[in-house]
Design a protein around this motif. Sequence first.
Motif, PDB file in Angstrom:
ATOM      1  N   GLY A  42     -46.376 -22.582  71.208  1.00 44.54           N
ATOM      2  CA  GLY A  42     -46.698 -24.012  71.206  1.00 44.54           C
ATOM      3  C   GLY A  42     -48.100 -24.335  71.672  1.00 44.54           C
ATOM      4  O   GLY A  42     -48.413 -25.494  71.945  1.00 44.54           O
ATOM      5  N   ALA A  43     -48.952 -23.324  71.754  1.00 46.53           N
ATOM      6  CA  ALA A  43     -50.318 -23.519  72.242  1.00 46.53           C
ATOM      7  C   ALA A  43     -51.295 -23.884  71.125  1.00 46.53           C
ATOM      8  O   ALA A  43     -52.507 -23.923  71.352  1.00 46.53           O
ATOM      9  N   MET A  44     -50.779 -24.135  69.930  1.00 48.02           N
ATOM     10  CA  MET A  44     -51.599 -24.502  68.771  1.00 48.02           C
ATOM     11  C   MET A  44     -52.604 -23.391  68.441  1.00 48.02           C
ATOM     12  O   MET A  44     -53.769 -23.645  68.166  1.00 48.02           O
ATOM     13  N   MET A  45     -52.111 -22.154  68.508  1.00 44.77           N
ATOM     14  CA  MET A  45     -52.984 -21.003  68.278  1.00 44.77           C
ATOM     15  C   MET A  45     -52.475 -20.078  67.170  1.00 44.77           C
ATOM     16  O   MET A  45     -53.019 -18.987  67.000  1.00 44.77           O
ATOM     17  N   CYS A  46     -51.428 -20.459  66.442  1.00 48.33           N
ATOM     18  CA  CYS A  46     -50.884 -19.480  65.508  1.00 48.33           C
ATOM     19  C   CYS A  46     -50.501 -20.035  64.128  1.00 48.33           C
ATOM     20  O   CYS A  46     -50.550 -19.320  63.154  1.00 48.33           O
ATOM     21  N   ALA A  47     -50.095 -21.259  64.040  1.00 49.39           N
ATOM     22  CA  ALA A  47     -49.650 -21.895  62.792  1.00 49.39           C
ATOM     23  C   ALA A  47     -48.374 -21.280  62.218  1.00 49.39           C
ATOM     24  O   ALA A  47     -48.043 -21.511  61.058  1.00 49.39           O
ATOM     25  N   THR A  48     -47.650 -20.501  63.019  1.00 45.58           N
ATOM     26  CA  THR A  48     -46.369 -19.963  62.530  1.00 45.58           C
ATOM     27  C   THR A  48     -45.211 -20.931  62.787  1.00 45.58           C
ATOM     28  O   THR A  48     -44.053 -20.566  62.655  1.00 45.58           O
ATOM     29  N   CYS A  49     -45.561 -22.145  63.142  1.00 38.85           N
ATOM     30  CA  CYS A  49     -44.561 -23.211  63.285  1.00 38.85           C
ATOM     31  C   CYS A  49     -44.781 -24.261  62.206  1.00 38.85           C
ATOM     32  O   CYS A  49     -44.320 -25.385  62.322  1.00 38.85           O
ATOM     33  N   HIS A  50     -45.495 -23.854  61.161  1.00 40.92           N
ATOM     34  CA  HIS A  50     -45.858 -24.754  60.059  1.00 40.92           C
ATOM     35  C   HIS A  50     -44.614 -25.337  59.389  1.00 40.92           C
ATOM     36  O   HIS A  50     -43.627 -24.635  59.166  1.00 40.92           O
ATOM     37  N   CYS A  51     -44.701 -26.616  59.069  1.00 42.49           N
ATOM     38  CA  CYS A  51     -43.619 -27.269  58.342  1.00 42.49           C
ATOM     39  C   CYS A  51     -44.218 -28.437  57.557  1.00 42.49           C
ATOM     40  O   CYS A  51     -45.420 -28.700  57.648  1.00 42.49           O
ATOM     41  N   TYR A  52     -43.394 -29.090  56.776  1.00 42.38           N
ATOM     42  CA  TYR A  52     -43.834 -30.266  56.011  1.00 42.38           C
ATOM     43  C   TYR A  52     -43.010 -31.460  56.448  1.00 42.38           C
ATOM     44  O   TYR A  52     -41.775 -31.402  56.465  1.00 42.38           O
ATOM     45  N   ILE A  53     -43.701 -32.522  56.799  1.00 47.45           N
ATOM     46  CA  ILE A  53     -43.011 -33.748  57.213  1.00 47.45           C
ATOM     47  C   ILE A  53     -43.676 -34.929  56.521  1.00 47.45           C
ATOM     48  O   ILE A  53     -44.876 -35.172  56.708  1.00 47.45           O
ATOM     49  N   ASP A  54     -42.895 -35.633  55.722  1.00 46.98           N
ATOM     50  CA  ASP A  54     -43.412 -36.809  55.023  1.00 46.98           C
ATOM     51  C   ASP A  54     -42.792 -38.045  55.661  1.00 46.98           C
ATOM     52  O   ASP A  54     -41.837 -38.621  55.151  1.00 46.98           O
ATOM     53  N   ASP A  55     -43.305 -38.413  56.831  1.00 47.42           N
ATOM     54  CA  ASP A  55     -42.710 -39.513  57.594  1.00 47.42           C
ATOM     55  C   ASP A  55     -43.785 -40.077  58.530  1.00 47.42           C
ATOM     56  O   ASP A  55     -44.280 -39.353  59.397  1.00 47.42           O
ATOM     57  N   ASP A  56     -44.114 -41.342  58.347  1.00 49.73           N
ATOM     58  CA  ASP A  56     -45.184 -41.965  59.142  1.00 49.73           C
ATOM     59  C   ASP A  56     -44.872 -42.003  60.630  1.00 49.73           C
ATOM     60  O   ASP A  56     -45.784 -42.147  61.451  1.00 49.73           O
ATOM     61  N   ARG A  57     -43.602 -41.882  60.993  1.00 46.09           N
ATOM     62  CA  ARG A  57     -43.233 -41.998  62.413  1.00 46.09           C
ATOM     63  C   ARG A  57     -43.832 -40.890  63.267  1.00 46.09           C
ATOM     64  O   ARG A  57     -43.920 -41.043  64.484  1.00 46.09           O
ATOM     65  N   THR A  58     -44.207 -39.785  62.647  1.00 48.46           N
ATOM     66  CA  THR A  58     -44.749 -38.678  63.439  1.00 48.46           C
ATOM     67  C   THR A  58     -46.250 -38.823  63.678  1.00 48.46           C
ATOM     68  O   THR A  58     -46.844 -37.995  64.376  1.00 48.46           O
ATOM     69  N   GLY A  59     -46.870 -39.848  63.101  1.00 44.02           N
ATOM     70  CA  GLY A  59     -48.304 -40.035  63.289  1.00 44.02           C
ATOM     71  C   GLY A  59     -49.097 -39.002  62.500  1.00 44.02           C
ATOM     72  O   GLY A  59     -48.545 -38.236  61.709  1.00 44.02           O
ATOM     73  N   ASP A  74     -48.684 -19.954  54.768  1.00 43.50           N
ATOM     74  CA  ASP A  74     -47.941 -20.606  53.700  1.00 43.50           C
ATOM     75  C   ASP A  74     -48.834 -21.651  53.029  1.00 43.50           C
ATOM     76  O   ASP A  74     -49.916 -21.952  53.508  1.00 43.50           O
ATOM     77  N   GLU A  75     -48.324 -22.203  51.954  1.00 43.32           N
ATOM     78  CA  GLU A  75     -49.064 -23.244  51.234  1.00 43.32           C
ATOM     79  C   GLU A  75     -49.257 -24.476  52.136  1.00 43.32           C
ATOM     80  O   GLU A  75     -48.299 -25.002  52.688  1.00 43.32           O
ATOM     81  N   VAL A  76     -50.493 -24.911  52.269  1.00 43.74           N
ATOM     82  CA  VAL A  76     -50.781 -26.100  53.064  1.00 43.74           C
ATOM     83  C   VAL A  76     -50.817 -27.310  52.135  1.00 43.74           C
ATOM     84  O   VAL A  76     -51.450 -27.273  51.072  1.00 43.74           O
ATOM     85  N   ARG A  77     -50.099 -28.345  52.529  1.00 44.70           N
ATOM     86  CA  ARG A  77     -50.017 -29.568  51.718  1.00 44.70           C
ATOM     87  C   ARG A  77     -50.470 -30.766  52.565  1.00 44.70           C
ATOM     88  O   ARG A  77     -50.673 -30.636  53.769  1.00 44.70           O
ATOM     89  N   ASP A  78     -50.531 -31.925  51.910  1.00 42.88           N
ATOM     90  CA  ASP A  78     -50.892 -33.146  52.635  1.00 42.88           C
ATOM     91  C   ASP A  78     -49.898 -33.442  53.748  1.00 42.88           C
ATOM     92  O   ASP A  78     -50.235 -34.093  54.735  1.00 42.88           O
ATOM     93  N   THR A  79     -48.664 -32.993  53.571  1.00 43.32           N
ATOM     94  CA  THR A  79     -47.618 -33.279  54.559  1.00 43.32           C
ATOM     95  C   THR A  79     -47.477 -32.157  55.594  1.00 43.32           C
ATOM     96  O   THR A  79     -46.548 -32.185  56.397  1.00 43.32           O
ATOM     97  N   SER A  80     -48.371 -31.175  55.571  1.00 40.49           N
ATOM     98  CA  SER A  80     -48.271 -30.054  56.512  1.00 40.49           C
ATOM     99  C   SER A  80     -48.457 -30.520  57.951  1.00 40.49           C
ATOM    100  O   SER A  80     -49.329 -31.346  58.248  1.00 40.49           O
ATOM    101  N   ARG A  81     -47.635 -29.978  58.824  1.00 43.89           N
ATOM    102  CA  ARG A  81     -47.766 -30.233  60.268  1.00 43.89           C
ATOM    103  C   ARG A  81     -47.441 -28.951  61.027  1.00 43.89           C
ATOM    104  O   ARG A  81     -46.788 -28.051  60.513  1.00 43.89           O
ATOM    105  N   LEU A  82     -47.933 -28.908  62.262  1.00 40.49           N
ATOM    106  CA  LEU A  82     -47.492 -27.872  63.194  1.00 40.49           C
ATOM    107  C   LEU A  82     -46.336 -28.479  63.982  1.00 40.49           C
ATOM    108  O   LEU A  82     -46.514 -29.483  64.690  1.00 40.49           O
ATOM    109  N   SER A  83     -45.165 -27.869  63.863  1.00 40.00           N
ATOM    110  CA  SER A  83     -43.985 -28.484  64.485  1.00 40.00           C
ATOM    111  C   SER A  83     -44.063 -28.489  66.006  1.00 40.00           C
ATOM    112  O   SER A  83     -43.371 -29.270  66.659  1.00 40.00           O
TER     113      SER A  83
END
Length: 104
Positions: A42-59, A74-83
């Motif tokens: 969870g230190a934002m150092m790996c991107a192995t928690c990548h996911c896609y979220i299409d929801d404005d509530r997450t900012g 993995d494929e990075v999309r507009d909805t890509s986030r680090l979980s």
Amino acid sequence: MAKITFVQPGGASQTVEAREGDSIMQTALAHSIDGIFAECGGAMMCATCHCYIDDDRTGAASEGEQDMLECAEDEVRDTSRLSCQITVTEGLDGLIVHLPVPVE
Ligand code: FES
């Protein structure tokens, strides 16, 4: 408590109860969700928690998160986030999180 639904690339889904204050990544690990590895814890150092979220509530993803997403295997999309960068709140009840296709 908020219900979070994780959807695998093949369409299988699992809805779990998430604790407020945990990250989406911690929620996934706590429920053994396939596709979230979180190698850096969870230190934002790996991107192995990548996911896609299409929801404005997450900012929006922070600049640092966007930079790290460029390292995702993995494929990075507009909805890509680090979980690991999304904190569960009651306001996220019903959130849908899509997992990326695993890289061989
Ligand atoms: Fe490593 Fe999210 S767990 S960037």
